[in-house]
Design an enzyme around this catalytic site. Structure first.
Site, PDB file in Angstrom:
ATOM      1  N   TYR A 161       0.803  -1.232  -0.094  1.00  0.00           N
ATOM      2  CA  TYR A 161       0.016  -0.099   0.044  1.00  0.00           C
ATOM      3  C   TYR A 161       0.939   1.407   0.019  1.00  0.00           C
ATOM      4  O   TYR A 161       1.925   1.291   0.812  1.00  0.00           O
ATOM      5  CB  TYR A 161      -0.808  -0.058   1.428  1.00  0.00           C
ATOM      6  CG  TYR A 161      -1.785   1.294   1.293  1.00  0.00           C
ATOM      7  CD1 TYR A 161      -2.856   1.569   0.291  1.00  0.00           C
ATOM      8  CD2 TYR A 161      -1.504   2.098   2.604  1.00  0.00           C
ATOM      9  CE1 TYR A 161      -3.536   2.650   0.705  1.00  0.00           C
ATOM     10  CE2 TYR A 161      -2.250   3.404   2.494  1.00  0.00           C
ATOM     11  CZ  TYR A 161      -3.626   3.458   1.675  1.00  0.00           C
ATOM     12  OH  TYR A 161      -4.086   4.616   2.056  1.00  0.00           O
ATOM     13  N   ASP A 173       9.118   2.470   0.472  1.00  0.00           N
ATOM     14  CA  ASP A 173       8.168   3.198   0.990  1.00  0.00           C
ATOM     15  C   ASP A 173       8.261   2.767   2.571  1.00  0.00           C
ATOM     16  O   ASP A 173       7.732   1.647   3.019  1.00  0.00           O
ATOM     17  CB  ASP A 173       6.775   2.685   0.543  1.00  0.00           C
ATOM     18  CG  ASP A 173       5.592   3.705   1.211  1.00  0.00           C
ATOM     19  OD1 ASP A 173       5.960   4.110   2.376  1.00  0.00           O
ATOM     20  OD2 ASP A 173       4.640   3.545   0.771  1.00  0.00           O
ATOM     21  N   LYS A 229       4.242   8.504   9.338  1.00  0.00           N
ATOM     22  CA  LYS A 229       4.016   8.122  10.397  1.00  0.00           C
ATOM     23  C   LYS A 229       4.961   8.076  11.798  1.00  0.00           C
ATOM     24  O   LYS A 229       5.031   9.146  12.400  1.00  0.00           O
ATOM     25  CB  LYS A 229       3.647   6.458  10.714  1.00  0.00           C
ATOM     26  CG  LYS A 229       2.661   6.303   9.452  1.00  0.00           C
ATOM     27  CD  LYS A 229       1.956   5.097   9.366  1.00  0.00           C
ATOM     28  CE  LYS A 229       0.870   4.712   8.351  1.00  0.00           C
ATOM     29  NZ  LYS A 229      -0.302   4.524   8.727  1.00  0.00           N
TER      30      LYS A 229
HETATM   31  C1  LIG Z   1       3.389   2.029   3.594  1.00  0.00           C
HETATM   32  C2  LIG Z   1       2.411   3.066   3.547  1.00  0.00           C
HETATM   33  N1  LIG Z   1       2.583   4.120   2.470  1.00  0.00           N
HETATM   34  C3  LIG Z   1       2.082   5.163   2.498  1.00  0.00           C
HETATM   35  C4  LIG Z   1       0.945   5.341   3.305  1.00  0.00           C
HETATM   36  C5  LIG Z   1       0.107   6.720   3.264  1.00  0.00           C
HETATM   37  O1  LIG Z   1       0.227   7.313   4.431  1.00  0.00           O
HETATM   38  P1  LIG Z   1      -0.733   8.438   4.783  1.00  0.00           P
HETATM   39  O2  LIG Z   1      -1.832   7.644   5.664  1.00  0.00           O
HETATM   40  O3  LIG Z   1      -0.223   9.268   5.865  1.00  0.00           O
HETATM   41  O4  LIG Z   1      -1.384   9.240   3.757  1.00  0.00           O
HETATM   42  C6  LIG Z   1       0.524   4.536   4.269  1.00  0.00           C
HETATM   43  C7  LIG Z   1      -0.532   4.649   5.172  1.00  0.00           C
HETATM   44  O5  LIG Z   1      -0.916   3.445   5.902  1.00  0.00           O
HETATM   45  C8  LIG Z   1       1.376   3.257   4.392  1.00  0.00           C
HETATM   46  O6  LIG Z   1       1.245   2.071   5.199  1.00  0.00           O
END
Ligand SMILES: Cc1ncc(COP(=O)(O)O)c(C=O)c1O
Length: 429
Positions: A150, A239, A267
């Site tokens: 994700y 990511d 996060k």
């Molecule tokens: C691996 C990963 N990338 C990107 C995101 C997107 O981050 P945000 O919710 O701060 O937009 C998330 C959110 O859970 C994530 O788990």
């Protein structure tokens, strides 16, 4: 758990709140997954350390930790003090301020690839910036992403999030937005080798597949992705929105010893405040430094979030030698306990763990590979997490649990009892 003089906790104020909220707030929540919680999306009143208290007065040991960010707990004194001091200086939204440079310096000290950084507010935005930088740096357009990884909810990457669906994950997405994305099985080095070529601008992945279900990378997979992307001149993006500052001070790239070109952080870096970053080596980040990539945003690098992030990263940096082994050991103990209890009760339940993240699965007794995800029962996990909630634990409704540096040995002991009671209650359904 406080039970307001009944055997089972009461949720009447949460229910009443939900009925009020849905009148004008879509679904009564601000992010779709929050609707999934049973018996009702629980409305929280306050939190101390790792204990959440809802509007009915029920206490829970928190394992959502804000869906990941609260790596130091709900009110770490050093972060609260930094925020208060920053408020006293006035908001200074959208100004250039000394905190930005200091936070970028801290990232350079802690994240292996983190030479040059740039800030935004959310992980979703940071992924978009990273992809734009990669395209500008290479002059290419196509991207490889992996199934069940994700990367935020924007049209350009919000595909192939669930087993069996390689398409868009939401109604209303522009199907054309993903025309240049190739989807590959995560962890499958041979499939990746067959897909990669010098046509691609970037490969983006979760180095440890936490969203899919807490899978560590198979032996040699990250090394092979690193090697082939380098050979084809493709930008490798980790990511690390979840794994950054969570698996280790230097994130997944430190834990697994493979260094990407760009990293997306979010996060945990902000300890609960909205701040995310793209960081990377100077050669690739040059596309941003030289002005060819436009990077805009009123709230980028806002002083409040940045002050929280500085306090958080400094605290993690000071305590890393003690904090990470302790969080990871707590998580490993919880995983082992769930698996042992499930086996003793003859339940189709099991748990995976990477670092300080745990995923519980229902409908299966083992989840060794990401390819086995289709066998898991995504309906039953919400029932199981309801049983845990009724016994004073608060995991994500989908069975993901995050540890923090604030969880103590005593919290873990209480958690073990509550897990046993919750699993027994689940077995009795
Ligand atoms: C691996 C990963 N990338 C990107 C995101 C997107 O981050 P945000 O919710 O701060 O937009 C998330 C959110 O859970 C994530 O788990």
């Amino acid at each position: 758990m406080q039970t307001t003089q009944r055997d089972m906790p009461a949720f009447s104020n949460s229910r009443q709140y939900r009925d009020f909220a849905v009148r004008h707030l879509a679904n009564g929540v601000s992010s779709t997954p929050r609707t999934a919680q049973l018996p009702v999306p629980v409305a929280m009143d306050h939190a101390r350390g790792v204990v959440l208290t809802d509007v009915d007065g029920n206490d829970y040991i928190d394992y959502t930790m804000g869906y990941g960010p609260l790596i130091l707990g709900h009110n770490p004194p050093e972060v609260v003090a930094a925020l208060k001091a920053e408020i006293d200086k006035g908001f200074r939204t959208a100004s250039v301020h000394p905190g930005e440079g200091r936070l970028a310096e801290l990232i350079a000290e802690t994240v292996p690839c983190g030479e040059i950084s740039s800030f935004v507010s959310t992980g979703t935005e940071a992924v978009q910036l990273a992809l734009r930088i990669a395209r500008a740096a290479t002059g290419r357009t196509r991207i490889i992403k992996f199934r069940a990884n994700y990367h935020g909810w924007f049209d350009s990457v919000h595909i192939a999030n669930a087993p069996g669906n390689d398409g868009p994950s939401s109604g209303g997405q522009d199907p054309k937005a993903v025309e240049n994305i190739t989807v590959v099985d995560w962890g499958d080095a041979a499939a990746f080798a067959a897909a990669i070529s010098s046509d691609y601008a970037a490969v983006i992945l979760e180095a440890a597949a936490i969203n899919a279900g807490c899978f560590a990378p198979p032996e040699g997979f990250l090394e092979s992705v690193r090697d082939l992307t380098s050979r084809h001149g493709v930008v490798l993006i980790f990511d690390e929105v979840i794994t950054g500052y969570r698996l280790a001070l230097g994130g997944a790239q430190e834990m697994f010893g493979v260094v990407p070109d760009l990293t997306v952080l979010g996060k945990a870096i902000g300890a609960g405040m909205p701040v995310s970053a793209v960081t990377g080596n100077r050669a690739v980040m040059e596309a941003l430094v030289n002005g060819s990539v436009m990077h805009r945003g009123t709230f980028n690098g806002n002083p409040l979030s940045v002050s929280a992030a500085i306090a958080c990263v400094e605290s993690l940096q000071r305590g890393a030698a003690e904090i990470y082994p302790r969080m990871n050991a707590h998580a490993a103990a919880i995983q082992a306990h769930i698996n042992a209890e499930a086996a003793a009760l003859d339940l189709d339940v099991c748990a995976n763990q990477v670092g300080s993240a745990i995923q519980i699965f229902t409908g299966v007794r083992q989840m060794a590979r990401i390819g086995d995800l289709a066998g898991a029962d995504r309906g039953k996990i919400v029932k199981l997490t309801e049983k845990l909630l009724l016994n004073g634990l608060m995991p994500l409704p989908r069975g993901l649990m995050y540890l923090s540096a604030a969880h103590t040995d005593a919290d873990i002991e209480k958690t073990m009892h509550a897990l046993s009671k919750g699993l027994h209650a689940y077995a009795a359904v």
